[in-house]
Design a protein around this motif. Sequence first.
Motif, PDB file in Angstrom:
ATOM      1  N   GLU A 285      -2.761   0.297  -4.270  1.00  0.00           N
ATOM      2  CA  GLU A 285      -2.578  -1.031  -3.672  1.00  0.00           C
ATOM      3  C   GLU A 285      -2.108  -1.976  -4.772  1.00  0.00           C
ATOM      4  OE1 GLU A 285      -5.190  -3.759  -0.780  1.00  0.00           O
ATOM      5  OE2 GLU A 285      -6.211  -3.230  -2.655  1.00  0.00           O
TER       6      GLU A 285
ATOM      7  N   TRP B 184      -9.878   5.107   3.620  1.00  0.00           N
ATOM      8  CA  TRP B 184      -8.742   4.249   3.265  1.00  0.00           C
ATOM      9  C   TRP B 184      -7.441   5.030   3.415  1.00  0.00           C
ATOM     10  CZ3 TRP B 184      -4.433   3.605   0.355  1.00  0.00           C
ATOM     11  CH2 TRP B 184      -3.949   2.312   0.164  1.00  0.00           C
TER      12      TRP B 184
ATOM     13  N   HIS C  55      -7.237   3.661  -4.642  1.00  0.00           N
ATOM     14  CA  HIS C  55      -8.160   3.944  -3.530  1.00  0.00           C
ATOM     15  C   HIS C  55      -8.260   5.462  -3.384  1.00  0.00           C
ATOM     16  CE1 HIS C  55      -8.508  -0.199  -2.134  1.00  0.00           C
ATOM     17  NE2 HIS C  55      -7.226  -0.315  -2.423  1.00  0.00           N
TER      18      HIS C  55
ATOM     19  N   ASN D  25      -6.451   5.760   7.127  1.00  0.00           N
ATOM     20  CA  ASN D  25      -5.888   4.555   7.740  1.00  0.00           C
ATOM     21  C   ASN D  25      -4.474   4.313   7.212  1.00  0.00           C
ATOM     22  OD1 ASN D  25      -6.057   2.090   9.333  1.00  0.00           O
ATOM     23  ND2 ASN D  25      -6.152   1.048   7.364  1.00  0.00           N
ATOM     24  N   HIS D  26      -4.309   4.458   5.920  1.00  0.00           N
ATOM     25  CA  HIS D  26      -2.998   4.221   5.299  1.00  0.00           C
ATOM     26  C   HIS D  26      -1.929   5.160   5.856  1.00  0.00           C
ATOM     27  CE1 HIS D  26       0.258   3.989   2.453  1.00  0.00           C
ATOM     28  NE2 HIS D  26       0.058   5.260   2.133  1.00  0.00           N
TER      29      HIS D  26
ATOM     30  N   HIS E   1       0.848  -1.196   0.000  1.00  0.00           N
ATOM     31  CA  HIS E   1       0.000   0.000   0.000  1.00  0.00           C
ATOM     32  C   HIS E   1       0.879   1.240   0.000  1.00  0.00           C
ATOM     33  CE1 HIS E   1      -3.376  -2.436   2.135  1.00  0.00           C
ATOM     34  NE2 HIS E   1      -3.340  -2.655   0.833  1.00  0.00           N
TER      35      HIS E   1
END
Length: 186
Positions: free
Chosen positions: A161, A120, A115, A123-124, A54
Amino acid sequence: MYIPAHFAAGPDVIHDLLTRPSAANLVTMTSHGLLATFLPLIYDPSIGEHGALHGHLARTNSQWSEPAIGESLVIIQGADAYISPSWYASKAEHGRVVPTWNYSTAHVYGKLAVHDDAAWLGNHVRQLTKLNEARSERPWSVDDAPERYVSGQLRAIVGIELVITRIEAKAKLSQNRPDKDIDGVV
């Protein structure tokens, strides 16, 4: 990647290359040719058969919006160094030595997904920050910055990703040299 049997990276080397905090080159083939970006990545072993990498790109970087043709490639570079023949005991014994380069690397192939959602991405970037701040005496957290500022920064990036389909890895670390030569390199 050309990998002589004695330089094939084992599972421990591959795991280290995938999990240590680092940046790598993402390479994609598009209808406009090859595109490449150097970016920090996080390995998530829970996705698919081989895991996923990621990362994120600037929204203004066209690599995320140009559809990848076929597999995409991430080139991860581990430790590397020039090796002088003067370090080898063999130089004094017979002189049949040449300089070389020691290194470890992984070519990670997979299907690229984009994404473009704040959850997302939030969080990444928190995971990425936590990984890279782990050794800090006073680690910084994304939540240390004002929420409005973070939201603006998240709008400026797009998540990527790479769902891994295969890994080719090499660790060329003087394994093909006599023990005395390896001691000289060390």
